[in-house]
Design a protein around this motif. Structure first.
Motif, mmCIF file in Angstrom:
data_model
loop_
_atom_site.group_PDB
_atom_site.id
_atom_site.type_symbol
_atom_site.label_atom_id
_atom_site.label_comp_id
_atom_site.label_asym_id
_atom_site.label_seq_id
_atom_site.Cartn_x
_atom_site.Cartn_y
_atom_site.Cartn_z
ATOM 1 N N LEU A 1 52.993 -5.335 5.839
ATOM 2 C CA LEU A 1 53.505 -5.447 7.207
ATOM 3 C C LEU A 1 52.432 -6.104 8.061
ATOM 4 N N MET A 2 52.793 -7.231 8.685
ATOM 5 C CA MET A 2 51.849 -7.923 9.556
ATOM 6 C C MET A 2 52.335 -7.859 10.992
ATOM 7 N N ILE A 3 51.449 -7.410 11.873
ATOM 8 C CA ILE A 3 51.704 -7.404 13.305
ATOM 9 C C ILE A 3 51.034 -8.640 13.891
ATOM 10 N N ASP A 4 51.820 -9.485 14.520
ATOM 11 C CA ASP A 4 51.349 -10.780 15.020
ATOM 12 C C ASP A 4 51.556 -10.823 16.533
ATOM 13 N N ILE A 5 50.464 -10.891 17.294
ATOM 14 C CA ILE A 5 50.518 -10.922 18.755
ATOM 15 C C ILE A 5 49.787 -12.169 19.232
ATOM 16 N N GLN B 1 57.294 -8.872 35.079
ATOM 17 C CA GLN B 1 57.241 -8.920 36.537
ATOM 18 C C GLN B 1 56.120 -9.817 37.041
ATOM 19 N N LYS B 2 55.059 -9.947 36.250
ATOM 20 C CA LYS B 2 53.924 -10.781 36.634
ATOM 21 C C LYS B 2 54.123 -12.239 36.280
ATOM 22 N N GLY B 3 55.340 -12.591 35.865
ATOM 23 C CA GLY B 3 55.662 -13.984 35.582
ATOM 24 C C GLY B 3 55.297 -14.436 34.186
ATOM 25 N N ILE B 4 55.053 -13.504 33.274
ATOM 26 C CA ILE B 4 54.707 -13.856 31.888
ATOM 27 C C ILE B 4 55.988 -13.935 31.067
ATOM 28 N N ASP B 5 56.154 -15.027 30.346
ATOM 29 C CA ASP B 5 57.307 -15.204 29.461
ATOM 30 C C ASP B 5 57.079 -14.344 28.215
ATOM 31 N N VAL B 6 57.914 -13.317 28.040
ATOM 32 C CA VAL B 6 57.701 -12.322 26.986
ATOM 33 C C VAL B 6 58.717 -12.499 25.871
ATOM 34 N N ASP B 7 58.228 -12.469 24.632
ATOM 35 C CA ASP B 7 59.078 -12.558 23.443
ATOM 36 C C ASP B 7 58.693 -11.412 22.517
ATOM 37 N N CYS B 8 59.605 -10.457 22.339
ATOM 38 C CA CYS B 8 59.301 -9.278 21.514
ATOM 39 C C CYS B 8 60.279 -9.189 20.354
ATOM 40 N N THR B 9 59.795 -9.394 19.139
ATOM 41 C CA THR B 9 60.603 -9.224 17.922
ATOM 42 C C THR B 9 59.853 -8.300 16.975
ATOM 43 N N THR C 1 49.745 -22.749 34.140
ATOM 44 C CA THR C 1 51.056 -23.196 34.635
ATOM 45 C C THR C 1 52.184 -22.383 34.011
ATOM 46 N N SER C 2 52.052 -22.021 32.732
ATOM 47 C CA SER C 2 53.085 -21.222 32.051
ATOM 48 C C SER C 2 52.399 -20.269 31.081
ATOM 49 N N SER C 3 52.400 -18.998 31.418
ATOM 50 C CA SER C 3 51.799 -17.986 30.555
ATOM 51 C C SER C 3 52.879 -17.338 29.700
ATOM 52 N N TYR C 4 52.511 -16.958 28.497
ATOM 53 C CA TYR C 4 53.486 -16.339 27.593
ATOM 54 C C TYR C 4 52.800 -15.289 26.730
ATOM 55 N N LEU C 5 53.608 -14.372 26.215
ATOM 56 C CA LEU C 5 53.142 -13.310 25.336
ATOM 57 C C LEU C 5 54.202 -13.098 24.261
ATOM 58 N N SER C 6 53.804 -13.232 23.015
ATOM 59 C CA SER C 6 54.725 -13.090 21.881
ATOM 60 C C SER C 6 54.257 -11.960 20.976
ATOM 61 N N LEU C 7 55.174 -11.037 20.681
ATOM 62 C CA LEU C 7 54.881 -9.933 19.760
ATOM 63 C C LEU C 7 55.931 -9.948 18.656
ATOM 64 N N LYS C 8 55.481 -9.928 17.421
ATOM 65 C CA LYS C 8 56.429 -9.890 16.310
ATOM 66 C C LYS C 8 55.798 -9.210 15.112
ATOM 67 N N THR C 9 56.656 -8.764 14.212
ATOM 68 C CA THR C 9 56.197 -8.204 12.938
ATOM 69 C C THR C 9 56.881 -8.971 11.814
ATOM 70 N N VAL C 10 56.153 -9.138 10.722
ATOM 71 C CA VAL C 10 56.684 -9.803 9.537
ATOM 72 C C VAL C 10 56.416 -8.891 8.348
ATOM 73 N N GLN C 11 57.459 -8.587 7.583
ATOM 74 C CA GLN C 11 57.298 -7.722 6.414
ATOM 75 C C GLN C 11 57.674 -8.474 5.152
ATOM 76 N N GLY D 1 65.501 -6.031 9.420
ATOM 77 C CA GLY D 1 65.870 -6.596 10.697
ATOM 78 C C GLY D 1 64.735 -6.773 11.653
ATOM 79 N N ILE D 2 65.044 -7.431 12.779
ATOM 80 C CA ILE D 2 64.110 -7.576 13.871
ATOM 81 C C ILE D 2 64.817 -7.138 15.129
ATOM 82 N N SER D 3 64.026 -7.013 16.231
ATOM 83 C CA SER D 3 64.606 -6.502 17.454
ATOM 84 C C SER D 3 65.121 -7.625 18.334
#
Length: 447
Positions: A382-386, A324-332, A367-377, A441-443
């Motif tokens: 298990l690595m949590i990468d934000i 809602q705050k205009g952040i481009d969100v990527d969640c895997t 100009t363009s804010s983003y937030l990426s959350l992912k996990t790699v196993q 899998g991933i989400s």
């Protein structure tokens, strides 16, 4: 060569050199592995026994003085822990110093008692020395167990405070080296049991050795209490953080509820407008208006499927606010089934990481804010990468924020690691855990 002398030589070799050195090697490796929380295979015990045999042979061959023998044993145990058991250098050094110090102090106490008893029971020298060797091993074993009982239940990393423990124990060890260097560690007696050397009062030596033993465990007890104080302090900080997080979550949910209620309240009006467009045949306007409604509806939710119901609720809420705050969100993000990490700890980690990331994204003129959350196993890792965008004017972490401290506390609780990468435009947080489960899998992906 008389039979008695031959028997004594073989007995000394088999019992004192082979058996006692093997017992000592096994106890040192066992203590080292438990102290450092490392699993040890049988061949590690076997290899260290052979190393200790070689080291003892060298000491006998070169007639090494006691301080040099101690230094050689310390170096060997340190390198074994560091290179073979893959422990941190500070942990290896502390475990080596502690193991050798306990062994030498206990051996000094027993040998002082033996010297006192032999004045009366000299004809039973072989029996008494045999018993004394076993007694040293037994006392050392239970001393090691006591140390592990005090320290192994810790749920707070020792690394940053390891020097507090190392320095006083090293001082006790150096005092013991001075005592043995001055008075020696070998007693020479005549055939009738009269002492020839060293010229020292056995009772004085016994008192010194007992005092060193008590001082050693007094330091360990104080260190245990100090660690418990740090744990209590960290728990209080985490509780405070959880209370703040709960308050923020309630505020965020209230805001989302108000937006949802407003949207539902306006639905009748939206249906009326759509119906009007359709009745007049203005299909293009109807489709355009419907797309705007779809966009508005998407802003009210950010479905995130992680495989963990509790984390789904948390991330759906927080990432929805970020969107809602205009952040481009990527969640895997995908959490393995039956993950060893507690739900509360997962929420503490992701809640603090996302909160910090959102603050960084909305700070400054981006100009363009983003937030990426992912996990790699990969296997059992298990690595949590934000990763998130940031501005030069916003410097969120320098290692002192409560949010980052909470994340590090969760990682340390499960013997994980935290790695931070920071540039003027981006901030990246990686948390690595060792887990026994496997998942593929991933989400979903949404932006």
């Amino acid at each position: 060569m008389p039979f008695t002398e031959l028997f004594n030589r073989w007995y000394n070799f088999i019992y004192f050199f082979c058996f006692l050195n093997a017992c000592l090697a096994c106890m040192e490796v066992w203590f080292f592995s438990r102290f450092a929380n490392q699993k040890v295979k049988w061949y590690s015990f076997a290899s260290y026994i052979l190393i200790l045999y070689l080291l003892s042979s060298i000491e006998i061959f070169i007639l090494a003085p006691f301080p040099l023998s101690t230094l050689m044993e310390l170096g060997t145990l340190f390198l074994f822990g560091w290179l073979v058991l893959k422990c941190a250098p500070s942990t290896s050094a502390t475990a080596a110093i502690l193991a050798i110090c306990i062994m030498q102090v206990v051996n000094g106490i027993v040998q002082s008692l033996l010297s006192i008893i032999l004045k009366v029971l000299f004809p039973y020298t072989m029996v008494l020395t045999t018993i004394s060797g076993l007694l040293v091993m037994i006392i050392v074993f239970f001393s090691y167990r006591l140390v592990l009982t005090w320290l192994q239940e810790r749920k707070f990393s020792m690394q940053r405070y390891i020097q507090i423990l190392m320095l006083p124990i090293l001082f006790v060890l150096l005092v013991m080296q001075h005592v043995f260097a001055v008075y020696g560690n070998t007693v020479t007696v005549s055939t009738d049991g009269t002492r020839i050397s060293p010229d020292v009062n056995d009772w004085t030596m016994l008192v010194i050795q007992i005092a060193a033993y008590l001082c050693l465990f007094a330091v360990l007890f104080a260190y245990k209490e100090l660690l418990e104080g740090f744990v209590f302090q960290m728990r209080n900080k985490l509780l405070e953080q959880q209370v703040i997080a709960q308050a923020d979550s309630v505020h965020e949910m209230q805001m989302r509820y108000e937006m949802t209620r407003t949207f539902r309240h306006d639905l009748n009006g939206h249906w009326t407008v759509l119906g009007g467009f359709l009745k007049t045949g203005e299909t293009e306007k109807a489709m355009e208006y419907l797309e705007k409604l779809t966009t508005l509806s998407d802003q009210l939710t950010f479905p995130c499927q992680t495989g963990n119901d509790v984390l789904n609720i948390l991330l759906t809420n927080k990432l929805g606010i970020a969107h809602q705050k205009g952040i481009d969100v990527d969640c895997t993000v995908k959490i393995p089934d039956n993950c060893i990490i507690d739900n509360m700890d997962l929420c503490i980690l992701f809640s603090n990481a996302v909160d910090n990331a959102v603050k960084a994204c909305i700070a400054g003129n981006q100009t363009s804010s983003y937030l990426s959350l992912k996990t790699v196993q990969k296997g059992e890792f298990l690595m949590i990468d934000i990763k998130n965008s940031r501005s030069d004017v916003f410097l969120p972490v320098g290692g002192t924020g409560i949010g980052l401290q909470s994340i590090k506390a969760v990682a340390e609780k499960y013997h994980g690691t935290v790695h931070i990468e920071k540039t003027p435009e981006t901030f990246r947080l990686k948390v690595l855990f060792l887990i026994p489960q496997h998942s593929d899998g991933i989400s979903m992906h949404h932006s």
